[in-house]
Design an enzyme around this catalytic site. Structure first.
Site, PDB file in Angstrom:
ATOM      1  N   LYS A  83     -21.852 -13.445  49.249  1.00 33.95           N
ATOM      2  CA  LYS A  83     -22.478 -13.499  47.995  1.00 33.95           C
ATOM      3  C   LYS A  83     -21.534 -12.818  47.010  1.00 33.95           C
ATOM      4  O   LYS A  83     -21.722 -12.542  45.664  1.00 33.95           O
ATOM      5  CB  LYS A  83     -23.806 -12.802  47.752  1.00 33.95           C
ATOM      6  CG  LYS A  83     -24.859 -13.396  48.513  1.00 33.95           C
ATOM      7  CD  LYS A  83     -26.156 -12.722  48.506  1.00 33.95           C
ATOM      8  CE  LYS A  83     -27.252 -13.140  49.200  1.00 33.95           C
ATOM      9  NZ  LYS A  83     -28.496 -12.497  49.248  1.00 33.95           N
ATOM     10  N   ARG A 105     -14.191  -5.235  62.469  1.00 31.68           N
ATOM     11  CA  ARG A 105     -13.340  -5.936  62.496  1.00 31.68           C
ATOM     12  C   ARG A 105     -13.050  -6.825  61.175  1.00 31.68           C
ATOM     13  O   ARG A 105     -14.189  -7.198  60.737  1.00 31.68           O
ATOM     14  CB  ARG A 105     -13.397  -7.028  63.548  1.00 31.68           C
ATOM     15  CG  ARG A 105     -12.530  -8.154  63.722  1.00 31.68           C
ATOM     16  CD  ARG A 105     -12.722  -9.126  64.705  1.00 31.68           C
ATOM     17  NE  ARG A 105     -12.144  -8.644  65.978  1.00 31.68           N
ATOM     18  CZ  ARG A 105     -11.930  -9.341  66.979  1.00 31.68           C
ATOM     19  NH1 ARG A 105     -12.194 -10.642  67.110  1.00 31.68           N
ATOM     20  NH2 ARG A 105     -11.469  -8.647  68.085  1.00 31.68           N
ATOM     21  N   HIS A 133      -5.201  -3.578  67.394  1.00 36.90           N
ATOM     22  CA  HIS A 133      -6.414  -3.753  68.294  1.00 36.90           C
ATOM     23  C   HIS A 133      -6.448  -2.756  69.233  1.00 36.90           C
ATOM     24  O   HIS A 133      -6.260  -3.147  70.544  1.00 36.90           O
ATOM     25  CB  HIS A 133      -6.524  -5.262  68.458  1.00 36.90           C
ATOM     26  CG  HIS A 133      -7.935  -5.684  69.115  1.00 36.90           C
ATOM     27  ND1 HIS A 133      -8.798  -5.088  69.299  1.00 36.90           N
ATOM     28  CD2 HIS A 133      -8.241  -7.094  69.558  1.00 36.90           C
ATOM     29  CE1 HIS A 133      -9.788  -5.706  69.800  1.00 36.90           C
ATOM     30  NE2 HIS A 133      -9.359  -6.920  69.957  1.00 36.90           N
TER      31      HIS A 133
HETATM   32  C1  NCD Z   1      -7.951 -11.179  69.915  1.00 34.03           C
HETATM   33  C2  NCD Z   1      -8.257 -10.913  68.918  1.00 34.03           C
HETATM   34  O1  NCD Z   1      -9.183 -11.098  68.199  1.00 34.03           O
HETATM   35  O2  NCD Z   1      -7.401 -10.179  68.390  1.00 34.03           O
HETATM   36  N1  NCD Z   1      -8.993 -11.355  70.943  1.00 34.03           N
HETATM   37  C3  NCD Z   1     -10.141 -10.425  71.697  1.00 34.03           C
HETATM   38  O3  NCD Z   1     -10.267  -9.414  70.753  1.00 34.03           O
HETATM   39  N2  NCD Z   1     -10.016 -10.424  72.845  1.00 34.03           N
HETATM   40  C4  NCD Z   1      -6.836 -12.203  70.345  1.00 34.03           C
HETATM   41  C5  NCD Z   1      -6.909 -13.251  69.698  1.00 34.03           C
HETATM   42  O4  NCD Z   1      -7.858 -13.558  68.966  1.00 34.03           O
HETATM   43  O5  NCD Z   1      -5.704 -13.998  69.849  1.00 34.03           O
END
Ligand code: NCD
Length: 303
Positions: A83, A105, A133
């Site tokens: 929204k 994320r 990550h």
């Molecule tokens: C990864 C990501 O999202 O960074 N996946 C994950 O978390 N296992 C790798 C990817 O998306 O290629």
């Protein structure tokens, strides 16, 4: 680790070792299954996923439960982000509900770092854009240690679209702190020079056979079709030059293992024969996602 976990880069080798050791403690035991603990009883964790996820989100949820914490998950599609609410407003709304930590994320590199400057709630980075990550690199390291018993002195080839990979960056930060011989491989457009300059002893190699020669670990990364199309490369061409096939494994070390963070594209970056072979640790990586995330949640929340 002061508060939260934003990336591998700021962690010391000792901090990483402590997390990996703690994760080992949380691995399932043959007779007793997963250890259940109540260390985080009464804690509430919000999982805020602004980007798609199967493995990461599910394993954070399971990890929280195994420590006695409660968690709720929100995805961008089902939230007020659609929204037009700003990121800061969405996060402030969640913080007003007083969670003890936010797992996040986001497609923008640096989003969790930016928010952590404004919020007092600890943030755990579950993947930010093409930046980091951290829990993926930790579970990759745990998986390598389980199988090969050490990191020091190993030769590890990371192959694929490294330019757009937060998994690659977190792994380069982690592995270079442990004296690993790192080889980055893929078409030149996917392996910018800056990546090899992230740490001493990292080199680039544009031929898969050379990258794999003597490797103890072959870490494959996902390749997106739109990125190939941007560079006018056909998927058949990519597979021909950079897709991992059984014949390549003959050049690797005797004990070589294959990793992939998932989701994988069979027939593009990896053949099914390799993905389903004895050397493939892909499901071991998924399994290690839980104990590793338990160790991270405990570290961030139990203090
Ligand atoms: C990864 C990501 O999202 O960074 N996946 C994950 O978390 N296992 C790798 C990817 O998306 O290629």
């Amino acid at each position: 680790m002061a508060r939260g976990l934003l990336g591998i880069e700021p962690l010391s080798r000792a901090e990483i070792e402590a997390l990996l050791e703690r994760a080992r403690h949380f691995q399932p035991q043959a007779e007793h299954g997963y250890p259940r603990e109540e260390t985080l009883r009464g804690k509430m964790i919000v999982n805020m996923f602004f980007e798609a996820s199967t493995r990461t989100r599910t394993s954070f949820e399971i990890a929280a439960r195994r420590l006695g914490a409660e968690s709720v998950s929100i995805t961008a599609a089902g939230s007020s982000v659609t929204k037009g609410e700003s990121l800061v407003d969405t996060l402030n709304t969640l913080v007003a509900m007083r969670p003890n930590a936010i797992v996040m994320r986001h497609a923008a590199s640096g989003a969790p770092h930016f928010l952590s400057r404004y919020l007092s709630t600890p943030i755990i980075n579950a993947g930010d854009g093409t930046h980091e990550h951290p829990t993926q690199a930790l579970l990759d390291a745990r998986t390598i240690l389980d199988r090969l018993g050490r990191l020091e002195g190993l030769r590890i080839a990371i192959i694929g679209d490294l330019a757009h990979s937060r998994v690659a960056r977190s792994n380069i930060f982690l592995l270079s702190k442990f004296g690993v011989d790192l080889v980055l491989c893929g078409p030149p457009m996917f392996i910018p020079r800056e990546l090899a300059e992230m740490a001493p002893g990292v080199r680039r190699e544009f031929e898969i056979r050379k990258a794999i020669r003597g490797a103890n670990v072959i870490m494959m990364l996902r390749v997106q079709l739109e990125r190939l199309h941007e560079k006018a490369m056909a998927s058949s061409e990519y597979f021909k030059y950079y897709g991992l096939r059984l014949e390549h494994l003959e050049h690797a070390a005797q004990d070589a293992i294959v990793l992939h963070p998932g989701p994988m594209n069979r027939g593009l970056e990896i053949s099914s024969e390799v993905a389903d072979s004895q050397r493939s640790m892909i499901l071991n990586q998924v399994e290690n996602g839980i104990p590793v995330r338990m160790a991270v949640l405990e570290k961030v929340l139990a203090t």
